[in-house]
Design a protein around this motif. Structure first.
Motif, PDB file in Angstrom:
ATOM      1  N   LYS A  31      46.621  33.611  42.957  1.00  0.00           N
ATOM      2  CA  LYS A  31      45.357  33.927  43.607  1.00  0.00           C
ATOM      3  C   LYS A  31      44.245  33.935  42.565  1.00  0.00           C
ATOM      4  CE  LYS A  31      45.120  36.808  47.649  1.00  0.00           C
ATOM      5  NZ  LYS A  31      45.121  38.133  48.219  1.00  0.00           N
ATOM      6  N   THR A  75      40.975  32.863  46.844  1.00  0.00           N
ATOM      7  CA  THR A  75      41.936  31.845  47.274  1.00  0.00           C
ATOM      8  C   THR A  75      43.165  32.525  47.833  1.00  0.00           C
ATOM      9  OG1 THR A  75      42.994  31.723  45.111  1.00  0.00           O
ATOM     10  CG2 THR A  75      41.171  30.212  45.518  1.00  0.00           C
ATOM     11  N   HIS A  76      43.960  31.747  48.525  1.00  0.00           N
ATOM     12  CA  HIS A  76      45.202  32.310  49.100  1.00  0.00           C
ATOM     13  C   HIS A  76      46.408  31.607  48.571  1.00  0.00           C
ATOM     14  CE1 HIS A  76      43.102  34.822  51.938  1.00  0.00           C
ATOM     15  NE2 HIS A  76      42.302  33.781  52.170  1.00  0.00           N
TER      16      HIS A  76
END
Length: 76
Positions: A31, A75-76
């Motif tokens: 992440k 972000t993932h």
């Protein structure tokens, strides 16, 4: 007029930082955060943020969740 130019520059920098964060996230599988720090946008991995919080580099009581809430992009 000056404000418009500043906004356009910030939008361009933000777009570039988001692209970089997504690219690094896909590459490393971690992440990443886009945060506004020291007058500029920084792309920082969550792992580094965890280490800095553990070393007390932020104010007392600040957690990783607090930083994630204030991040401009995650972000993932």
């Amino acid at each position: 007029m000056f404000r418009l130019i500043k906004d356009l520059i910030f939008a361009w920098q933000y777009k570039r930082a988001v692209k970089k964060a997504v690219k690094l996230s896909k590459l490393h599988g971690m992440k990443f955060y886009v945060i506004y720090l020291n007058g500029g946008l920084k792309v920082v991995p969550k792992k580094a943020v965890k280490e800095l919080v553990a070393r007390r580099r932020f104010r007392k009581g600040v957690t990783v969740q607090d930083i994630e809430k204030r991040a401009l992009f995650v972000t993932h």
